[in-house]
Design a protein around this motif. Structure first.
Motif, PDB file in Angstrom:
ATOM      1  N   ARG A 276       0.801  -1.230   0.000  1.00  0.00           N
ATOM      2  CA  ARG A 276       0.000   0.000   0.000  1.00  0.00           C
ATOM      3  C   ARG A 276       0.829   1.272   0.000  1.00  0.00           C
ATOM      4  O   ARG A 276       0.375   2.307  -0.472  1.00  0.00           O
ATOM      5  CB  ARG A 276      -0.915   0.020   1.248  1.00  0.00           C
ATOM      6  CG  ARG A 276      -1.915  -1.103   1.256  1.00  0.00           C
ATOM      7  CD  ARG A 276      -2.612  -1.180   2.588  1.00  0.00           C
ATOM      8  NE  ARG A 276      -1.690  -1.500   3.683  1.00  0.00           N
ATOM      9  CZ  ARG A 276      -2.019  -1.512   4.958  1.00  0.00           C
ATOM     10  NH1 ARG A 276      -3.236  -1.188   5.327  1.00  0.00           N
ATOM     11  NH2 ARG A 276      -1.140  -1.838   5.877  1.00  0.00           N
ATOM     12  N   HIS A 277       2.042   1.186   0.560  1.00  0.00           N
ATOM     13  CA  HIS A 277       2.820   2.409   0.775  1.00  0.00           C
ATOM     14  C   HIS A 277       4.171   2.366   0.058  1.00  0.00           C
ATOM     15  O   HIS A 277       4.692   1.289  -0.199  1.00  0.00           O
ATOM     16  CB  HIS A 277       3.069   2.600   2.280  1.00  0.00           C
ATOM     17  CG  HIS A 277       1.838   2.457   3.099  1.00  0.00           C
ATOM     18  ND1 HIS A 277       0.764   3.315   2.961  1.00  0.00           N
ATOM     19  CD2 HIS A 277       1.485   1.547   4.038  1.00  0.00           C
ATOM     20  CE1 HIS A 277      -0.192   2.935   3.805  1.00  0.00           C
ATOM     21  NE2 HIS A 277       0.212   1.879   4.455  1.00  0.00           N
ATOM     22  N   PRO A 278       4.741   3.544  -0.203  1.00  0.00           N
ATOM     23  CA  PRO A 278       6.103   3.539  -0.751  1.00  0.00           C
ATOM     24  C   PRO A 278       7.039   2.891   0.268  1.00  0.00           C
ATOM     25  O   PRO A 278       6.795   2.989   1.471  1.00  0.00           O
ATOM     26  CB  PRO A 278       6.441   5.034  -0.897  1.00  0.00           C
ATOM     27  CG  PRO A 278       5.164   5.773  -0.756  1.00  0.00           C
ATOM     28  CD  PRO A 278       4.225   4.914   0.015  1.00  0.00           C
ATOM     29  N   PRO A 279       8.103   2.235  -0.191  1.00  0.00           N
ATOM     30  CA  PRO A 279       9.053   1.613   0.743  1.00  0.00           C
ATOM     31  C   PRO A 279       9.610   2.645   1.718  1.00  0.00           C
ATOM     32  O   PRO A 279       9.791   3.812   1.357  1.00  0.00           O
ATOM     33  CB  PRO A 279      10.167   1.097  -0.179  1.00  0.00           C
ATOM     34  CG  PRO A 279       9.554   0.983  -1.516  1.00  0.00           C
ATOM     35  CD  PRO A 279       8.477   2.016  -1.591  1.00  0.00           C
ATOM     36  N   THR A 280       9.847   2.224   2.953  1.00  0.00           N
ATOM     37  CA  THR A 280      10.420   3.127   3.961  1.00  0.00           C
ATOM     38  C   THR A 280      11.930   3.204   3.759  1.00  0.00           C
ATOM     39  O   THR A 280      12.514   2.409   3.011  1.00  0.00           O
ATOM     40  CB  THR A 280      10.158   2.589   5.381  1.00  0.00           C
ATOM     41  OG1 THR A 280      10.865   1.344   5.517  1.00  0.00           O
ATOM     42  CG2 THR A 280       8.679   2.356   5.632  1.00  0.00           C
TER      43      THR A 280
END
Ligand code: GTP
Ligand code: MG
Length: 204
Positions: free
Chosen positions: A116-120
């Motif tokens: 769901r999110h860009p990689p941290t």
């Protein structure tokens, strides 16, 4: 690949606690709460073999799951978990590092990221480091059930670009809820263990 009798075998911190039978190992890395333990359960079709939790930081040691004496899944504590003390973090990163750099049985690394999110930043650092160490890596993008199928490709692209992974890098959309991606992961694992040479046969 059908796993008939998966067993939790041992929790380890030090190298002398790792299994000594020479089986290949596929290790799971990823930030805390991304779904590493749920991934193990889904891959072997058991709800509760690996302990999961909605609270990050559930897994605190290296857990070895024996897959029919063919290979192990090794479940690691997650990185980027803010609630543990710096001393505890240092301890974890030491034994995770020791495992990833020295373990000869290691035949593949599955890095889990949240689709769901860009990689941290931690995801990016981990991937960079794995590439630097020439590890065979599969990216598993978890929780795909939480976004609509029509969005998956866009999100996979976001993961690929975020990690600066080239187009050869396999990235699989995965869900512990629906079982999406299980077959593809099994295939990858099978290839890795087929190419594995036990440590004793490796010569300098
Ligand atoms: P640590 O042990 O803290 O490093 O976490 P972990 O990476 O092992 O995560 P875990 O498997 O414990 O899962 C964390 C939470 O995410 C749990 O509440 C799971 O039910 C949930 N979860 C994991 N995978 C999925 C998934 O594919 N879909 C959905 N919807 N929830 C998931
Ligand atoms: Mg866990």
């Amino acid at each position: 690949m059908i796993i008939k009798n998966p067993q939790f075998e041992v929790s380890a911190v030090r190298e002398n606690q790792y299994p000594k039978n020479g089986l290949p190992e596929v290790v799971l890395v990823g930030k805390s709460n991304v779904g590493k333990s749920s991934f193990v359960n889904t891959m072997i079709n058991r709800k509760k073999l690996a302990r999961t939790s909605s609270e990050p930081g559930k897994t605190r040691q290296l857990n070895f799951y024996n897959m029919d004496n063919l290979f192990y899944f090794v479940d690691l504590p997650g990185y980027g978990f803010a609630q543990v003390s710096q001393a505890e973090k240092d301890k974890w990163s030491k034994f995770i590092d020791a495992y990833l750099t020295k373990r000869e049985n290691l035949c593949g690394v599955i890095q889990l990221v949240d689709l769901r999110h860009p990689p941290t930043k931690d995801d990016i650092n981990m991937y960079e480091w794995l590439m630097h160490m020439h590890k065979d890596v599969l990216i598993v993008a978890t929780k795909c059930d939480k976004i609509s199928k029509g969005q998956w490709l866009k999100h996979i692209k976001q993961v690929r670009e975020g990690l600066k992974a080239d187009k050869e890098q396999k990235i699989i959309a995965f869900s512990a809820e629906t079982g999406q991606g299980v077959e593809e992961v099994h295939q990858w694992v099978e290839e890795q263990i087929n190419n594995y040479l036990p440590p004793t046969t490796i010569e300098e």
